[in-house]
Write an enzyme that holds these catalytic residues in place. Structure first.
Site, PDB file in Angstrom:
ATOM      1  N   ARG A   1      -6.823  16.092   1.195  1.00 29.78           N
ATOM      2  CA  ARG A   1      -6.270  14.893   1.864  1.00 29.78           C
ATOM      3  C   ARG A   1      -6.961  14.648   3.205  1.00 29.78           C
ATOM      4  O   ARG A   1      -6.930  13.543   3.746  1.00 29.78           O
ATOM      5  CB  ARG A   1      -4.738  14.999   2.023  1.00 29.78           C
ATOM      6  CG  ARG A   1      -4.100  13.743   2.612  1.00 29.78           C
ATOM      7  CD  ARG A   1      -2.614  13.555   2.265  1.00 29.78           C
ATOM      8  NE  ARG A   1      -1.877  14.788   2.282  1.00 29.78           N
ATOM      9  CZ  ARG A   1      -1.538  15.478   3.365  1.00 29.78           C
ATOM     10  NH1 ARG A   1      -1.859  15.007   4.559  1.00 29.78           N
ATOM     11  NH2 ARG A   1      -0.881  16.616   3.275  1.00 29.78           N
TER      12      ARG A   1
ATOM     13  N   TYR B   1      -3.930 -12.241  -0.435  1.00 31.57           N
ATOM     14  CA  TYR B   1      -3.553 -11.561  -1.668  1.00 31.57           C
ATOM     15  C   TYR B   1      -2.026 -11.415  -1.725  1.00 31.57           C
ATOM     16  O   TYR B   1      -1.387 -11.124  -0.706  1.00 31.57           O
ATOM     17  CB  TYR B   1      -4.245 -10.195  -1.674  1.00 31.57           C
ATOM     18  CG  TYR B   1      -4.012  -9.384  -2.918  1.00 31.57           C
ATOM     19  CD1 TYR B   1      -4.595  -9.750  -4.127  1.00 31.57           C
ATOM     20  CD2 TYR B   1      -3.217  -8.245  -2.893  1.00 31.57           C
ATOM     21  CE1 TYR B   1      -4.385  -8.994  -5.264  1.00 31.57           C
ATOM     22  CE2 TYR B   1      -3.011  -7.489  -4.030  1.00 31.57           C
ATOM     23  CZ  TYR B   1      -3.597  -7.876  -5.214  1.00 31.57           C
ATOM     24  OH  TYR B   1      -3.388  -7.130  -6.333  1.00 31.57           O
TER      25      TYR B   1
ATOM     26  N   ASP C   1     -10.804  -8.898   4.428  1.00 36.74           N
ATOM     27  CA  ASP C   1     -10.699  -8.400   3.057  1.00 36.74           C
ATOM     28  C   ASP C   1     -11.892  -8.981   2.293  1.00 36.74           C
ATOM     29  O   ASP C   1     -11.920 -10.167   1.977  1.00 36.74           O
ATOM     30  CB  ASP C   1      -9.366  -8.845   2.446  1.00 36.74           C
ATOM     31  CG  ASP C   1      -9.184  -8.353   1.013  1.00 36.74           C
ATOM     32  OD1 ASP C   1     -10.189  -8.106   0.319  1.00 36.74           O
ATOM     33  OD2 ASP C   1      -8.021  -8.246   0.574  1.00 36.74           O
TER      34      ASP C   1
ATOM     35  N   LYS D   1     -12.147  -3.744  -7.883  1.00 41.78           N
ATOM     36  CA  LYS D   1     -12.777  -4.955  -8.402  1.00 41.78           C
ATOM     37  C   LYS D   1     -14.287  -4.761  -8.537  1.00 41.78           C
ATOM     38  O   LYS D   1     -14.704  -3.938  -9.323  1.00 41.78           O
ATOM     39  CB  LYS D   1     -12.395  -6.137  -7.503  1.00 41.78           C
ATOM     40  CG  LYS D   1     -10.904  -6.150  -7.083  1.00 41.78           C
ATOM     41  CD  LYS D   1      -9.936  -6.356  -8.226  1.00 41.78           C
ATOM     42  CE  LYS D   1      -8.478  -6.070  -7.888  1.00 41.78           C
ATOM     43  NZ  LYS D   1      -7.917  -6.753  -6.742  1.00 41.78           N
TER      44      LYS D   1
HETATM   45  C1  LIG Z   1      -6.743  -6.610  -5.869  1.00 40.52           C
HETATM   46  C2  LIG Z   1      -6.786  -7.040  -4.455  1.00 40.52           C
HETATM   47  C3  LIG Z   1      -6.152  -6.308  -3.442  1.00 40.52           C
HETATM   48  C4  LIG Z   1      -5.306  -5.092  -3.741  1.00 40.52           C
HETATM   49  O1  LIG Z   1      -6.055  -4.060  -4.250  1.00 40.52           O
HETATM   50  P1  LIG Z   1      -5.476  -2.907  -5.248  1.00 40.52           P
HETATM   51  O2  LIG Z   1      -6.684  -2.098  -5.493  1.00 40.52           O
HETATM   52  O3  LIG Z   1      -4.948  -3.598  -6.455  1.00 40.52           O
HETATM   53  O4  LIG Z   1      -4.406  -2.194  -4.510  1.00 40.52           O
HETATM   54  C5  LIG Z   1      -6.289  -6.752  -2.138  1.00 40.52           C
HETATM   55  N1  LIG Z   1      -6.996  -7.861  -1.839  1.00 40.52           N
HETATM   56  C6  LIG Z   1      -7.615  -8.603  -2.790  1.00 40.52           C
HETATM   57  C7  LIG Z   1      -8.367  -9.823  -2.387  1.00 40.52           C
HETATM   58  C8  LIG Z   1      -7.532  -8.218  -4.130  1.00 40.52           C
HETATM   59  O5  LIG Z   1      -8.127  -8.957  -5.060  1.00 40.52           O
END
Ligand SMILES: *Cc1c(COP(=O)(O)O)cnc(C)c1O
Length: 393
Positions: free
Chosen positions: A58, A111, A183, A208
């Site tokens: 961790r 999001y 983000d 993603k």
């Molecule tokens: C999917 C997503 C998140 C969250 O991510 P997780 O890996 O599902 O926790 C945050 N911001 C955007 C733009 C996303 O597409």
């Protein structure tokens, strides 16, 4: 490894020397929870920070370290931290940057779960937020309050693809010494590098494009050494949303093909957008690579390519939007994005169902809106599937 090489090389080689690992071409998977100390005294030194070396996964793990170093280099940042999900990365960053009574200034769309987190932070810790359209410098300046401690941006905004001018916002934020968090999930560092535009933190849902194969949930934050060090010892270590070594290993594998994959995602998206726009059942299309997109010029300036995501409104009702999804055969009905498979979803009832209707409509998320993550299949096959589903409406 010496001086930094080009992006396409760094995704494969950065942060790893095979000769230091018995020649293993691929970074080894250190699937271990803890690390043994050669002596009690060495254990003491490691805990005191006087000696390099691992303690407990961790607090750090060699496989995770390769991923973190590579991501820091790709985003042109100093230090990256990996998390067990994108939301773990978002929440660790927002909790690091705020305390009770503070204010977060956000882009007009964010999001769905980030929106949920902001609501929770407001309810439990009286941390306020505003969602605004970052139209120009004056608007940003006027929206910043005395208690604003963080500006939080998504660009392109999910799912309407509106862009935020990162250089402009960070210029204003600098005047007031407010950190800007971006983000960057929809772009990956291959398409957009917010730190080079003056922003302070980059977040990814590595689930993603970074992973790219739909088999991992993970997150990344990149920033400056001092702040990331503090985050590592507080909102990462003590809240505990760490990544598993195996998931880090999968991301290292996925990253190697990031530029190659994104070239194809973007090429396919461009061709499909041209077709969609001409279809009589498509009322509206949101794609930064469309010359009629209001921020087409900003997209060209800020992003390498306009991305692999397209949203569009069909001419019909909510039920017809759902019927359209049901008519797709090759394209799968699923949330998430950036996978090899083309994925289609209905934001109003899926990713943004948690957003109250009024706010949802203000964000441009109508019942007719569809979001498509263009995959790596032959673009003609993706288009033929969309076309037959549209023709059946
Ligand atoms: C999917 C997503 C998140 C969250 O991510 P997780 O890996 O599902 O926790 C945050 N911001 C955007 C733009 C996303 O597409």
């Amino acid at each position: 490894m010496g001086k930094q090489k080009r992006f396409e090389t760094e995704v494969i080689h950065n942060g790893y020397d095979s000769l230091q690992h018995q020649g293993s071409l691929v970074p080894p998977l250190f699937q271990t929870s803890t690390f043994t100390f050669p002596s009690a005294e060495e254990g003491e030194r490691r805990f005191a920070g006087e000696s390099e070396g691992y303690i407990y996964s961790r607090l750090g793990n060699p496989t995770v370290k390769v991923l973190e170093e590579r991501m820091a280099a790709l985003e042109k940042g100093e230090v990256a931290l990996a998390f067990g999900s994108g939301m773990a990365a978002v929440s660790a960053t927002l909790f690091y940057l705020t305390k009770t009574g503070d204010h977060i200034l956000c882009s007009e769309g964010i999001y769905g779960c980030t929106f949920g987190l902001l609501q929770l932070m407001n309810k439990k810790h009286q941390i306020q937020h505003d969602l605004i359209h970052f139209a120009d410098e004056e608007t940003v300046r006027a929206a910043i309050r005395d208690n604003t401690t963080c500006i939080y941006i998504e660009t392109p905004i999910n799912p309407t693809m509106k862009l935020v001018d990162l250089e402009m916002v960070s210029r204003v934020a600098k005047e007031k010494g407010i950190p800007v968090v971006v983000d960057n999930t929809f772009c990956s560092p291959y398409l957009q590098q917010p730190l080079t535009l003056g922003c302070d933190y980059v977040i990814h849902s590595a689930t993603k494009y970074i992973g790219g194969h739909g088999d991992v949930i993970a997150g990344i934050v990149v920033g400056r050494r001092e702040e990331m060090g503090e985050m590592a010892m507080t909102t990462l270590k003590d809240i505990g949303g760490i990544i598993s070594p195996f998931d880090a290993w999968l991301l290292i594998r996925g990253l190697k093909t990031l530029p190659v994959r994104l070239d194809r995602h973007c090429e396919n998206a461009k061709k499909i957008a041209v077709q969609l726009k001409q279809h009589p059942k498509v009322k509206m299309m949101y794609f930064p690579g469309d010359p009629d997109f209001p921020q087409y010029e900003l997209a060209k300036r800020q992003m390498r390519y306009p991305g692999g995501m397209i949203s569009f409104e069909i001419d019909g009702t909510k039920e017809e939007a759902q019927a359209f999804l049901n008519h797709c055969q090759l394209i799968k009905i699923a949330v998430s994005l950036g996978d090899s498979e083309s994925l289609i979803q209905h934001p109003a009832t899926m990713t943004h169902a948690v957003v109250p209707e009024k706010e949802r409509l203000a964000m441009g998320i109508t019942d007719q809106l569809i979001r498509l993550s263009v995959g790596l299949e032959a673009w003609e096959d993706i288009w033929e599937d969309l076309q037959q589903a549209l023709d059946r409406l």
